[in-house]
Enzyme design. Structure first.
Site, PDB file in Angstrom:
ATOM      1  N   LYS A  14       0.861  -1.194   0.000  1.00 38.64           N
ATOM      2  CA  LYS A  14       0.000   0.000   0.000  1.00 38.64           C
ATOM      3  C   LYS A  14       0.887   1.230   0.000  1.00 38.64           C
ATOM      4  CE  LYS A  14      -3.572  -2.244   2.701  1.00 38.64           C
ATOM      5  NZ  LYS A  14      -3.812  -2.566   4.086  1.00 38.64           N
ATOM      6  N   GLY A 210      -9.751  -2.971  14.986  1.00 41.54           N
ATOM      7  CA  GLY A 210      -9.939  -3.205  13.554  1.00 41.54           C
ATOM      8  C   GLY A 210     -10.021  -4.712  13.342  1.00 41.54           C
ATOM      9  N   ARG A 241      -8.502 -13.896  15.082  1.00 40.57           N
ATOM     10  CA  ARG A 241      -7.577 -14.369  16.125  1.00 40.57           C
ATOM     11  C   ARG A 241      -8.321 -14.588  17.430  1.00 40.57           C
ATOM     12  NH1 ARG A 241      -3.766  -9.566  14.956  1.00 40.57           N
ATOM     13  NH2 ARG A 241      -3.086 -10.089  12.866  1.00 40.57           N
ATOM     14  N   ASP A 283     -15.936 -10.054   9.787  1.00 45.17           N
ATOM     15  CA  ASP A 283     -16.244  -8.639   9.573  1.00 45.17           C
ATOM     16  C   ASP A 283     -17.378  -8.201  10.492  1.00 45.17           C
ATOM     17  OD1 ASP A 283     -17.405  -6.203   8.492  1.00 45.17           O
ATOM     18  OD2 ASP A 283     -16.153  -6.562   6.729  1.00 45.17           O
ATOM     19  N   MET A 284     -17.096  -7.213  11.340  1.00 47.06           N
ATOM     20  CA  MET A 284     -18.085  -6.779  12.334  1.00 47.06           C
ATOM     21  C   MET A 284     -19.394  -6.309  11.699  1.00 47.06           C
ATOM     22  SD  MET A 284     -18.827  -6.678  15.408  1.00 47.06           S
ATOM     23  CE  MET A 284     -17.567  -6.654  16.672  1.00 47.06           C
ATOM     24  N   GLY A 331     -11.131   0.561  12.216  1.00 45.89           N
ATOM     25  CA  GLY A 331     -12.356   0.231  11.482  1.00 45.89           C
ATOM     26  C   GLY A 331     -13.578  -0.018  12.347  1.00 45.89           C
ATOM     27  N   GLU A 334     -14.071   3.043  15.166  1.00 46.12           N
ATOM     28  CA  GLU A 334     -14.574   4.313  14.630  1.00 46.12           C
ATOM     29  C   GLU A 334     -16.004   4.199  14.125  1.00 46.12           C
ATOM     30  OE1 GLU A 334     -11.770   5.769  11.642  1.00 46.12           O
ATOM     31  OE2 GLU A 334     -10.135   5.176  12.964  1.00 46.12           O
ATOM     32  N   GLU A 385      -2.224   6.243  10.655  1.00 48.40           N
ATOM     33  CA  GLU A 385      -0.852   5.757  10.819  1.00 48.40           C
ATOM     34  C   GLU A 385       0.059   6.254   9.691  1.00 48.40           C
ATOM     35  OE1 GLU A 385      -3.111   2.205  11.338  1.00 48.40           O
ATOM     36  OE2 GLU A 385      -1.536   1.365  12.598  1.00 48.40           O
TER      37      GLU A 385
END
Ligand code: ADP
Length: 417
Positions: A14, A210, A241, A283-284, A331, A334, A385
């Site tokens: 990235k 995140g 995890r 994914d939340m 992610g 926020e 970051e």
């Protein structure tokens, strides 16, 4: 001065290009599926249309070459020439005990990052490929490295040591290092600025939630404890995890399921957490959606996730003998008003009072989501970051004006190992 920020993974890279005069992002993008003839380059130049192209990109040097060529492209580019890039800053996950701050890349720094391959086998080798790829394409441009672990190097021994034979620490440096340090540092400082109070006087718990997630106790502006450990597996339940569990689960599972150590490690890192408990997703957003539709496994996964997070916040209030501020970032932190609401409504014993309306607002802005009577300030601070890496690079290269200092490597500060 223009700084290119690189986050190199094993098959992805990235980038963000900053103009440090106003800290604006000139372009951002990524290369995915490096190593394949169908690699994907996505490039978002400021004020111009996004570009997405499928190309053969077989290794990192070629990936950087492609990034540089799109940055100077007639139509999609934002630079006249590659020489307008004054410095490159890399994110590096593991700095071990050697690196307590960001440093300029030198042969010794590269040697040290290589020595740390053992501790971060998935990350540091990929970062090294990124550094070498920049060297190959831009041999005269200074590079810096900013470590995820560096902010946590202030932890005292009673928080970073594990209660196992200390010979293991002495021989192999087995200890807690912590990660997401760049983010925890950034949001804790922004929180102090938001509150208009010196960070030295604050006890802050920063929740970087995140895909990977960690909580840090920041007392007086420094990290005194953090939930991730020797690797990013310890601590909170995460997307894939497990976070904390009884270490005896490992040999027991190996015996019962006839698994190798690598298989168990892969299970705990890639097939646990929200994904494993919900049986649905890491994914939340999808977990919350499924909960709304009445999915019981998704509900259980969410409850475990929130409960484990809440226990860490309580533990860190105890660790600091108090808490002035809770910061939510990354992610999930926020964006998930539900997680913030559930967690904080169970922290009333600490004096936390949520402002439910403020919490429900969707926004990309820094904001307070506690009431004015709340003893503990609760803030949402979007992390950045890449900006920290760009600023650290700018600081280390010593440029006050465009390019100043950047082309004089003999003036570069020495690394702090
Ligand atoms: P990474 O650790 O990969 O940098 P991020 O900080 O980008 O992760 O967070 C990614 C996660 O944020 C996603 O997996 C998703 O679960 C979560 N997320 C993003 N938007 C929302 C949202 N609106 N509600 C809840 N969760 C969200």
């Amino acid at each position: 001065m223009r700084v290119l920020v690189i986050n190199a993974g094993s098959s992805s890279l990235k980038y963000q290009l900053y103009d440090m005069r106003d800290e604006s992002v000139l372009a951002a993008g990524k290369v995915e599926r490096i190593g394949m003839d169908t690699a994907i380059l996505t490039h978002e130049p400021a004020g111009k249309a996004e570009v997405r192209e499928v190309r053969e990109i077989l290794e990192h040097t070629a990936a950087i070459r492609q990034v540089l060529s799109v940055l100077v492209h007639k139509e999609h580019g934002v630079l006249g020439s590659v020489s307008e890039i004054d410095a490159v800053g890399h994110r590096v996950v593991h700095g071990g005990e050697a690196f307590k701050q960001s440093v300029v890349v030198t042969p010794e720094v590269k040697q040290e990052i290589k020595r740390l391959f053992d501790l971060a086998p998935l990350h540091n080798p990929a970062h090294m490929l990124g550094i070498q790829a920049v060297e190959a394409n831009m041999p005269n441009v200074p590079q810096t490295v900013v470590f995820d672990t560096a902010f946590h190097q202030t932890m005292p021994p009673n928080s970073y040591l594990y209660p196992i034979p200390l010979a293991l620490y002495r021989r192999h440096k087995i200890r807690k290092y912590g990660f997401h340090g760049t983010s925890h540092m950034f949001v804790s400082r922004r929180a102090a600025e938001f509150l208009g109070r010196p960070v030295e006087q604050l006890k802050i718990v920063t929740c970087h939630i995140g895909n990977g997630a960690s909580v840090t106790a920041v007392r007086g502006g420094v990290s005194v404890d953090t939930s991730m450990g020797m690797t990013p597996l310890e601590g909170l339940m995460m997307g894939t995890r497990s976070g904390d569990l009884d270490p005896a689960v490992v040999p027991y599972t190996m015996g019962k399921e006839d698994l190798t150590i690598n298989e168990v490690s892969s299970m705990l890192n890639k097939h646990s957490g929200l994904l494993a408990v919900s049986g649905l997703s890491s994914d939340m957003r999808e977990i919350e959606q499924a909960m709304e539709e009445g999915n019981q496994n998704a509900k259980l996964a969410f409850e475990m996730y929130e409960y484990r997070l809440r226990k860490y916040i309580g533990a860190y209030a105890a660790a600091m003998n108090g808490i002035d501020c809770i910061v939510w970032t990354a992610g999930v932190g926020e964006n998930s008003s539900l997680l913030r609401e559930r967690t904080c409504s169970n922290l009333e014993y600490l004096g936390v009072k949520m402002d439910r309306e403020a919490n429900a607002v969707r926004s990309k802005q820094e904001r307070r989501i506690s009431t004015f009577e709340s003893k503990v300030e609760v803030l949402v601070i979007p992390t950045n970051e890449e900006l920290v890496i760009a600023k650290e690079t700018y600081r280390l290269i010593g440029g006050n004006e465009a390019g100043a200092g950047a082309k004089n490597p003999e003036k570069l500060p020495q690394h702090a190992t």
